[in-house]
Structures are given as structure tokens and as C-alpha cells.
Design a protein around this motif. Sequence first.
Motif, PDB file in Angstrom:
ATOM      1  N   VAL A 546       0.838  -1.198   0.000  1.00 49.72           N
ATOM      2  CA  VAL A 546       0.000   0.000   0.000  1.00 49.72           C
ATOM      3  C   VAL A 546       0.876   1.253   0.000  1.00 49.72           C
ATOM      4  CG1 VAL A 546      -1.742   1.311   1.271  1.00 49.72           C
ATOM      5  CG2 VAL A 546      -1.922  -1.178   1.127  1.00 49.72           C
ATOM      6  N   LEU A 547       1.958   1.227   0.771  1.00 50.08           N
ATOM      7  CA  LEU A 547       2.866   2.373   0.827  1.00 50.08           C
ATOM      8  C   LEU A 547       3.509   2.657  -0.525  1.00 50.08           C
ATOM      9  CD1 LEU A 547       4.542   4.511   2.405  1.00 50.08           C
ATOM     10  CD2 LEU A 547       6.195   2.687   2.869  1.00 50.08           C
ATOM     11  N   LEU A 548       3.849   1.601  -1.264  1.00 50.55           N
ATOM     12  CA  LEU A 548       4.668   1.769  -2.468  1.00 50.55           C
ATOM     13  C   LEU A 548       3.885   1.729  -3.771  1.00 50.55           C
ATOM     14  CD1 LEU A 548       7.698  -0.544  -1.499  1.00 50.55           C
ATOM     15  CD2 LEU A 548       7.441   1.916  -1.137  1.00 50.55           C
ATOM     16  N   HIS A 549       2.576   1.531  -3.720  1.00 49.92           N
ATOM     17  CA  HIS A 549       1.860   1.277  -4.978  1.00 49.92           C
ATOM     18  C   HIS A 549       1.917   2.458  -5.943  1.00 49.92           C
ATOM     19  CE1 HIS A 549      -1.412   3.450  -2.913  1.00 49.92           C
ATOM     20  NE2 HIS A 549      -1.975   3.623  -4.090  1.00 49.92           N
ATOM     21  N   ASP A 550       2.029   3.692  -5.445  1.00 45.08           N
ATOM     22  CA  ASP A 550       2.119   4.873  -6.329  1.00 45.08           C
ATOM     23  C   ASP A 550       3.454   5.587  -6.189  1.00 45.08           C
ATOM     24  OD1 ASP A 550      -0.324   4.577  -7.542  1.00 45.08           O
ATOM     25  OD2 ASP A 550      -1.383   6.003  -6.268  1.00 45.08           O
ATOM     26  N   ILE A 551       4.458   4.921  -5.665  1.00 44.42           N
ATOM     27  CA  ILE A 551       5.727   5.554  -5.306  1.00 44.42           C
ATOM     28  C   ILE A 551       6.461   6.134  -6.512  1.00 44.42           C
ATOM     29  CG2 ILE A 551       7.222   3.536  -5.560  1.00 44.42           C
ATOM     30  CD1 ILE A 551       7.297   5.881  -2.523  1.00 44.42           C
ATOM     31  N   ALA A 552       6.138   5.644  -7.713  1.00 41.06           N
ATOM     32  CA  ALA A 552       6.886   6.085  -8.899  1.00 41.06           C
ATOM     33  C   ALA A 552       6.083   7.022  -9.788  1.00 41.06           C
ATOM     34  CB  ALA A 552       7.349   4.868  -9.703  1.00 41.06           C
ATOM     35  N   GLU A 565      10.315  -1.834  -9.393  1.00 43.59           N
ATOM     36  CA  GLU A 565      11.774  -1.755  -9.262  1.00 43.59           C
ATOM     37  C   GLU A 565      12.161  -1.086  -7.945  1.00 43.59           C
ATOM     38  OE1 GLU A 565      12.950   0.405 -12.705  1.00 43.59           O
ATOM     39  OE2 GLU A 565      12.371  -1.190 -14.124  1.00 43.59           O
ATOM     40  N   VAL A 566      11.429  -0.034  -7.570  1.00 43.50           N
ATOM     41  CA  VAL A 566      11.681   0.629  -6.289  1.00 43.50           C
ATOM     42  C   VAL A 566      11.462  -0.354  -5.142  1.00 43.50           C
ATOM     43  CG1 VAL A 566      10.886   2.437  -4.716  1.00 43.50           C
ATOM     44  CG2 VAL A 566      11.092   2.918  -7.170  1.00 43.50           C
ATOM     45  N   ALA A 567      10.391  -1.140  -5.231  1.00 42.92           N
ATOM     46  CA  ALA A 567      10.092  -2.113  -4.170  1.00 42.92           C
ATOM     47  C   ALA A 567      11.213  -3.135  -4.034  1.00 42.92           C
ATOM     48  CB  ALA A 567       8.771  -2.809  -4.469  1.00 42.92           C
ATOM     49  N   ASN A 568      11.743  -3.595  -5.157  1.00 41.79           N
ATOM     50  CA  ASN A 568      12.843  -4.568  -5.105  1.00 41.79           C
ATOM     51  C   ASN A 568      14.075  -4.008  -4.407  1.00 41.79           C
ATOM     52  OD1 ASN A 568      11.927  -7.029  -6.292  1.00 41.79           O
ATOM     53  ND2 ASN A 568      11.880  -6.013  -8.294  1.00 41.79           N
ATOM     54  N   GLN A 569      14.293  -2.707  -4.516  1.00 47.85           N
ATOM     55  CA  GLN A 569      15.450  -2.079  -3.881  1.00 47.85           C
ATOM     56  C   GLN A 569      15.199  -1.747  -2.416  1.00 47.85           C
ATOM     57  OE1 GLN A 569      16.158   1.342  -6.337  1.00 47.85           O
ATOM     58  NE2 GLN A 569      16.698   0.147  -8.152  1.00 47.85           N
ATOM     59  N   LEU A 570      13.975  -1.312  -2.100  1.00 52.43           N
ATOM     60  CA  LEU A 570      13.689  -0.801  -0.763  1.00 52.43           C
ATOM     61  C   LEU A 570      13.347  -1.890   0.249  1.00 52.43           C
ATOM     62  CD1 LEU A 570      13.286   1.687   1.059  1.00 52.43           C
ATOM     63  CD2 LEU A 570      10.913   1.788   0.247  1.00 52.43           C
ATOM     64  N   CYS A 571      12.606  -2.906  -0.181  1.00 51.55           N
ATOM     65  CA  CYS A 571      12.104  -3.899   0.775  1.00 51.55           C
ATOM     66  C   CYS A 571      13.211  -4.608   1.564  1.00 51.55           C
ATOM     67  CB  CYS A 571      11.224  -4.916   0.061  1.00 51.55           C
ATOM     68  SG  CYS A 571       9.640  -4.225  -0.464  1.00 51.55           S
ATOM     69  N   PRO A 572      14.310  -5.041   0.937  1.00 50.95           N
ATOM     70  CA  PRO A 572      15.366  -5.673   1.747  1.00 50.95           C
ATOM     71  C   PRO A 572      15.918  -4.728   2.809  1.00 50.95           C
ATOM     72  CG  PRO A 572      15.670  -6.177  -0.574  1.00 50.95           C
ATOM     73  CD  PRO A 572      14.595  -5.131  -0.507  1.00 50.95           C
ATOM     74  N   TRP A 586       5.464  -7.592  -6.946  1.00 50.92           N
ATOM     75  CA  TRP A 586       4.377  -8.059  -7.818  1.00 50.92           C
ATOM     76  C   TRP A 586       3.110  -7.259  -7.564  1.00 50.92           C
ATOM     77  CZ3 TRP A 586      -0.525  -9.909  -7.242  1.00 50.92           C
ATOM     78  CH2 TRP A 586      -1.116 -10.487  -8.375  1.00 50.92           C
ATOM     79  N   LEU A 587       2.786  -7.024  -6.306  1.00 51.66           N
ATOM     80  CA  LEU A 587       1.585  -6.259  -5.974  1.00 51.66           C
ATOM     81  C   LEU A 587       1.657  -4.839  -6.525  1.00 51.66           C
ATOM     82  CD1 LEU A 587       1.070  -7.438  -2.296  1.00 51.66           C
ATOM     83  CD2 LEU A 587      -0.528  -7.819  -4.183  1.00 51.66           C
ATOM     84  N   VAL A 588       2.816  -4.200  -6.406  1.00 52.49           N
ATOM     85  CA  VAL A 588       2.978  -2.852  -6.946  1.00 52.49           C
ATOM     86  C   VAL A 588       2.857  -2.879  -8.473  1.00 52.49           C
ATOM     87  CG1 VAL A 588       4.563  -0.903  -7.193  1.00 52.49           C
ATOM     88  CG2 VAL A 588       4.370  -2.084  -4.995  1.00 52.49           C
ATOM     89  N   ARG A 589       3.471  -3.897  -9.085  1.00 49.03           N
ATOM     90  CA  ARG A 589       3.436  -4.001 -10.551  1.00 49.03           C
ATOM     91  C   ARG A 589       2.006  -4.178 -11.061  1.00 49.03           C
ATOM     92  NH1 ARG A 589       2.449  -3.915 -14.917  1.00 49.03           N
ATOM     93  NH2 ARG A 589       3.454  -4.799 -16.763  1.00 49.03           N
ATOM     94  N   TYR A 590       1.188  -4.928 -10.339  1.00 51.20           N
ATOM     95  CA  TYR A 590      -0.151  -5.256 -10.832  1.00 51.20           C
ATOM     96  C   TYR A 590      -1.259  -4.680  -9.940  1.00 51.20           C
ATOM     97  CZ  TYR A 590       2.334  -8.400 -13.950  1.00 51.20           C
ATOM     98  OH  TYR A 590       3.179  -8.906 -14.911  1.00 51.20           O
ATOM     99  N   HIS A 591      -0.984  -3.568  -9.266  1.00 54.87           N
ATOM    100  CA  HIS A 591      -1.986  -3.061  -8.330  1.00 54.87           C
ATOM    101  C   HIS A 591      -3.233  -2.516  -9.019  1.00 54.87           C
ATOM    102  CE1 HIS A 591       0.056   0.833  -9.203  1.00 54.87           C
ATOM    103  NE2 HIS A 591      -1.095   1.390  -8.855  1.00 54.87           N
ATOM    104  N   LEU A 592      -3.171  -2.307 -10.332  1.00 55.74           N
ATOM    105  CA  LEU A 592      -4.347  -1.836 -11.067  1.00 55.74           C
ATOM    106  C   LEU A 592      -5.079  -2.961 -11.795  1.00 55.74           C
ATOM    107  CD1 LEU A 592      -2.828   1.417 -12.643  1.00 55.74           C
ATOM    108  CD2 LEU A 592      -4.328   1.253 -10.649  1.00 55.74           C
TER     109      LEU A 592
END
Length: 944
Positions: A546-552, A565-572, A586-592
Motif C-alpha cells: 500500500v505504501l509503495l503502490h504509487d511511489i513512482a 523496481e523501487v520495491a525490489n530495492q527498498l524492501c530488503p 508483484w503487488l505494486v506491478r499489478y496493483h491496477l
Amino acid sequence: MAAGPYDHIPRRRDIIDRKALMMAIETLLGDSPAGTEPPRPATLALFKDALASGRAEIRRRFLGGNGESPSDARGRNDGPAVLAATSFLMDQLLRVLFDLANEHVFPAANPSMGEQIALVATGGYGRAELAPQSDIDLLFLRPYKQTPRGEQIVEYMLYLLWDLGLKVGHATRSVEECIRQADKDVTIRTALLEVRYLWGEKTLFETLRRDFTQKFLTGDGRDFVEAKLAERDARHRRMGDSRYVVEPNVKEGKGGLRDLQTLYWIAKYLYRVDDVAGMVTKHVLTQSEARQFRRAEQFLVTVRCHIHYLTGRPDDRLPFDLQREIAQLLGYADRPGSRGVERFMKHYYLHAKTVGDLTRIFVAALEDTRRRKPRLRVLWETLRPKQLEGFRIDGQRLAVAGIDDFAKDPVRFLRLFHVAQENDIDIHPATLRLITQNIKLVDARLRDNPEANRLFMAMLTSRKDPETTLRRLNEAGVFGRFVPDFGRVVAQTQHDMYHTYTVDEHTIRAIGILSRIEAGTLKEDLPVSSEVVHKVLSREVLYLAVLLHDIAKGRGGDHSVIGAEVANQLCPRLGLDAAETETVAWLVRYHLAMSATAFQRDLQDPKTISDFAQLVQSPERLRLLLVLTVCDIRAVGPNVWNGWKAALLRELHFATEQVLSGGTLQGGRRSRVSWAQAETNKLLADWSEADKEAFAARANAAYWLSFEPAVLARHARMIHEAERTGAHLRIEHRVDAERSATEVTVYTVDTHGLFARLAGAMALSGATIVDAKIFTLSNGMALDTFWIHDLEGKAFDRPDRLARLRARIELALVNRLDIAVELQRQQPNYPTRDRVFTVEPRVLIDNNASNNHTVLEVNGRDRPGFLHVVTRALTSLNLQIASAHITTYGERAVDVFYVKDLFGLKVVNPRKLAEIETTVEDTIRAFDAKFHHPPALARSAAAR
């Protein structure tokens, strides 16, 4: 010549030459004896000319022009310069007018003290900050009771000012009356706080200043501060209580000019300062904060001046149409992946946030030090511990122990907010100010600190109101520094009618909605989400998605792809393992994906469900995606979420869940038809077997799979009644409470263009079609079902509207309703705000989304009649429409049609597909050209 606030105005006589104006009036007087009024028409003409030429010169300098001098160039887009120059212009006009009335029209050879009068500017005019279309606030100051001569002077001046078209707020009072009224009314006291001498008896003005100071500016100012804070809070509530509204009020809105003025009034009242520099001297603001104050004021005042010039009225609201125009005037050009108007509005919201920061720090500190302490608060402070996890308790707020706490341990930036959240306590304004002063310590080293990241995740996923905590983090500037990708979307706007809030505000609201879903407070509205949220395996995954779905957003390109891509870098960094990181990405990529499928595809088509199930792949992802989708939509803005969308998402969720759990949709098609017919027959128990078989034979399998048995039974009785009475048209409706829509079923002779005529009749009746299913029965009759809303997105259920809808459908079906003419006739009644936007028509064709139909997605600017125009174009192409799924995103309509060709087959011929695309797009453009007249362009041309 004027002094003080006008010294910096270049070539003042080019704006107005007071002496020349006075000489022209004296020429009109000629040798007339004292007490003679010069010819009023000629006098008025002189003042009008002076006012018009002065305003034109000020505007020319502000907007810039050919042959401008270097000083004029400096004045371009300089709002404060406009305010000062307009005040100067008005000062000179008023002085000439006062001298005319006092010395020529109503002269007194030896006026007594009781006949003296002073002309005083109050309010914003008193600050010498008069906006182009603002009211002029005047005080006619007299020593004692009003005299006949004084009344005549005031009346003469006011009538001439009104004849000039000026809006004048005025009062005629003695010094004693001013003080008495100010004691009763804080608004009057505030106006007198900024009095400025204009003309007349100066000793009266000085007496007023002296008495006002002695009466009001020698105490602690507690009552004034409390009154201004209450006034501010009430104004914020009245204006929506958010600085992130899509059409903000530059003056009265949260984060607007009035908030800056409130800060200044309080400082002036308490510390006797006359400008922002004085606030620094008195240690009210730091040098850095004073610079922020001036920059915000400069920007907001400049925007306000543009609004006044473009509208020609004292309007302080920044609507959509002006946003684009002002952005261009301020030099915000479009760039690849970045629209100028969106960058302009981002800067607006950043300045509004700065205003919020300044007023929160300063005004909250005054609240803390000057407000009375109720007994309960004293008791609370006595019982409350003085220390809390390394922080001290100051009043009811959490504070750091020393000014170097953050420098010693930057992790305390995060721990402070975490402790405040866990203990439900606010943060001391002095500490917030210290955060601002030390914000650069939130750097890469802190971002890599495991404890800092742990604290951030604890706040994000806390069951104690994460929305409020994240908003505090954001307001303090810590959020955007600790998560730089989030900092990029702070104040990021989208210039459309769909998104109500900036990206950061939308995201924080979405997290608040997720928290409330999890707490069960939205169970009645969101029963499925409230149930499945407790089945997800990782709360951290859901909250981060939810935090990252519109981050870009705002970076250009597909924000979903970049966001993954942002999620892959930030989550770890935030402590998630590889599997959790993959799920968030995946959720961020397909949130729509879920909303697009639910709202724009036929959920009765088995391929729709199988394709979506193949994308989702697991029940866990389905649960996560459902909750994320609900939070996203509900956080877009008021009135976006409705029962119709909720029902479609539930339907898609349950159907996909069935497939993912090993069930089947396609393989059981025949058995599902048999089941639907059997269940329908149970509801038709009073029918003969022959009648049941006849009804079953009239419709294909797609029809039986498109409705619940109760609906199928209603259709059967409707058709039976029409045949019994010999009716060629039957219309029935019912309100579907679960879906918050009205279901309208039309049974009539199938004719070429039937859908288009029905859509036109509904548009003319104020109904919005959200879904439609179209069937032709074996007897040549059409059975079309529509789900409609009113223009507010609610069920279309008013009896008078339904009666009008029925009448227009009947007229349309017998060709007695010219839909195109009626649409044009009704155009002035349609909302004009959406005409600001241009949506380029676009047709997307998908032959893979359905096994039996070609799927057309038509994009265009939404307005009444759009669906009628599109379906009429599809009819002209000899396409059969099986179903239509209508979605609007603000000003954008996305209409999806499942169609077949004249022979009942998918459209596969490349030339035919190209013809469909070209014809529909050209039809929409022609309709846009006929009906789209942007009011902003016409107004701007007239204004210039």
C-alpha cells in the motif's frame, strides 16, 4: 510623495501622478466659489481614467511586455509588487478625493477640532497589500460625535468610490468607539492592528495608535491568540481541513495566505513587530524560517494576483482551468514525462506545506506557553511520568532532552515518532522545530541503520493509528528524507478530476483505510476485505505494498513497472526477505489489474476469470490484491467508491478464488446452464412445462450464465406479460441495493442501432450507464439490461426521473427524439469544470481477452452523450454489441464493448479492425469539436 512601503516602486508617477490629477480637477473648478462641486460626470471621468491607466500600468509590469525596462522585468510575476503598487494607486486617488471633498466641495474656513477627520487604511490595505480585485477597507476617523460636515465628506467620497466600481468596506468612528468595538470584536481588533495613515488630521491617527497600544498590546495577549487560533481552526474546517484539495483557495485554504497572516498578526500583537525581519529580531523566526516565509508569501501572492487578473473578480480559488493558464504564465513548460501544470501545483502544495510547518511550529509553541492550564491538565501533568523511553514530557507533549539529541543519535528521529505513537502523545512544537533545523542528519547512514528501519516498519504496521503517525512524519520532513522515493511524490499532483489528493496524501490515507479494515471498523462497508485481511500471511507485505503502490508517479513511463523496481530495492533495506520482496514488487506491478478486470471486462466470460487467475496464481496474492485495490480506490477521494464497484470486485474475487481452489468455470458451462434453468423453473412453479421450455429455447447459453435465477425469472414473467398483452415495448426497473445501482430492463423489437438510441435517451434523462448486457432472443426481440447511476454515482431512483427516463426511451424507439439536437440543447446545463481537460480519443482492440468476442476499449473525455456517440459509430460499422462495461476516472471515460461482426463472429480482418479504430476515434473527435468549448480560453482571450 508616498514614503515607506512604496519606496521600492520604480517610476511611481507612471502609475499615477497625484499632482497632475489634482490640477485637472482644479481646472474643472475654474473660478467657482468655495463650496462648489465640479461637474460630476467630468470629475468621475478623470478618476476613472486615472484608475484604469494606473491598473493597466501595474498589470503590464506584472505580466511583462514589449520594450519593458530592467525594473519592469524585475516586476514580472512579482505579486508583492502588484499589491504595493495597487495600494499606492489607491492611496493617491483617495488623497485627491479627500482634498476635493474637504477643501473644495465642503470647505471650512476655520474648522473646529470636532470637524477634523482622518482617513485611515485598515486590514490588508493597511498593510499596503491590496490585491487587484480586493475590497478597500477604510476608517473615517473623527474625534467626537459626527458633524454634518463630516457626514457630507464621507458620503461624497463613498458615492464617488462606488461610482468608480470599487468595493469599499468602511466605518466611521471616533477613537473611543474604535477602542470599544475592538474590545468586543477580535475581527475589528485585528483590522485596527494594521491601521495605516492615509490623509487628513494625523494627530487623530496617532491618538488611535497610542490608545490601541495601551489598551491591547501591553498584556500577555492570551485572549487574542486563543481567538485567532479558534478562527483559524474554524476556517480550515470550512475549507475542507486539508491543504491538498484539488482546487485550493489561495487565501483562505489551509496553508494559504491567511495562515501566514495569522502568524504575523500574533507576532505583531505579542512582540510589536512590523515585518518579517522584526520576527527574526524578536526570535520568533530564525533567518531560515523567515526566508521560507517570504518565499511562500511571494509565490502565493503572485498566484493570487494572476487569479484576480484572469477572472476579473475577487476570486481566490485556484480552479482547474486557471491552474494550466497560470502555470504557463509562470513559465512551467511541459517536459517529457512531466506536465508543466503538475509541476506548478506541486510547488503550490510544497509552499502550502511550508506555511503549515511555520504556523504549526510558531502557533503551537504559543499555544503551549500562553494558554491557561485547566485543572485536569495540571492533574494530568502531576500523574504523568516526566521521562518516557529517553524523552522528556513537557506539558502533554513529547520532547527531546537537549538540542543536540539528534546530532548525538540520529535514530532518535524515528524513535521519537514511534514512542509518540505507542503512547498516544503529541510531539512538542519546539522539538518539531529542532527536527526541521537538523533534518540533514536524516541521511544515507541513518537509512542504512537496522534499528531505524525496524522502527519505521513498526510505525507503518502498528495497530495504533499508523495514518496519523505517518502524516506527522511527512509534515516534519522525516518521511521523505528517510524514504527518498517517497520524498519525490510529496506534493506530487495529477491534473485531472479523478485524483482528489496529492500522491503522498493519497498514500497515507490508503494506509489509514487499511488500518481501519484490519481493525474491523469498516466491516459493514467492506465485509470481504475485512474477512480476508486476517488471512494474509504477512502484514508487512500488505502495508508496504500500500505504501509503495504509487511511489513512482511523476517519473514518466509506467509507474507500476518503475514502482516494482523501487520495491525490489527498498524492501530488503526494511527487513523483508526475498520471497516477501518479490510479493510486494508483484503487488505494486499489478496493483491496477484487479480494478481494470472487474470494471472493464465481462465477468461472466470464463476467459476473463481464467486469465485473471493465471495472473494472480495463488490465493494469498488474490487476498493481498483485493485489499490493496480497495484501499487504493477508497483513498482516491470522496464519492469514488460505491456499491457497484464493491459488488464487481467481490464477484471477481469469489470467481477467481474458485478457480485457484481447483474449481472450474469453462468445463462446467453446460451444467451451469442446466442449473440456472432448473433454479429459474422453481421460481416459475405456476407455469406449464411447455411455457418453461419455450422460454428456455429463446435464449443462448451466454444469457443463462449472465444473471441470477431470480433475475431470469423476472425476465420470463416480463416477456410473458408483453406477449399476453401484445406489447412491442416493455420497460421494468428495480433498485439493486447491494450494488447501489438501478437495473433497467428493456424488452422490445430488435432494430439496427437500438443500443445507441437507448444510451442517448438515458443520457438526456441524466442517467449514467455503468454496465449493460445485450441479448437478441430467437423471436427477434431484444432483451437489454442496463445498470445506471445518477450524475452523483448513486442509484437512479427518484420517481420523477424514472418516469422521464421511460418517456424518453419510448420517444427514442419510435424515432421521435432527436438525440443529437437535444444533447446540444442541454449542453449549457452540463458541468463545465471537466471542459478544461482534453482527453485524446483512443481505441484499443483485444482479440485475446475473450474466446467468442472482440473486445474494444474506447477512451475519451466523459460527458453526457459519449456512450451514445460511440455506440452509434459501432452500429454504423455493423457490429453487434453483446455487453458494455463503463468506467469513468474523473474526466476520462473508459468504455469496453464485447462485439461480434454481422455474422456473429469475432472481428479478425486487419482492414476491418483498422476501420473500427479510425471511425470511432474520428467520431469522438467530431463530437468533442462540436460540444467542447473550454471556458478558460474564451475568458483569457477577453481578459487580454
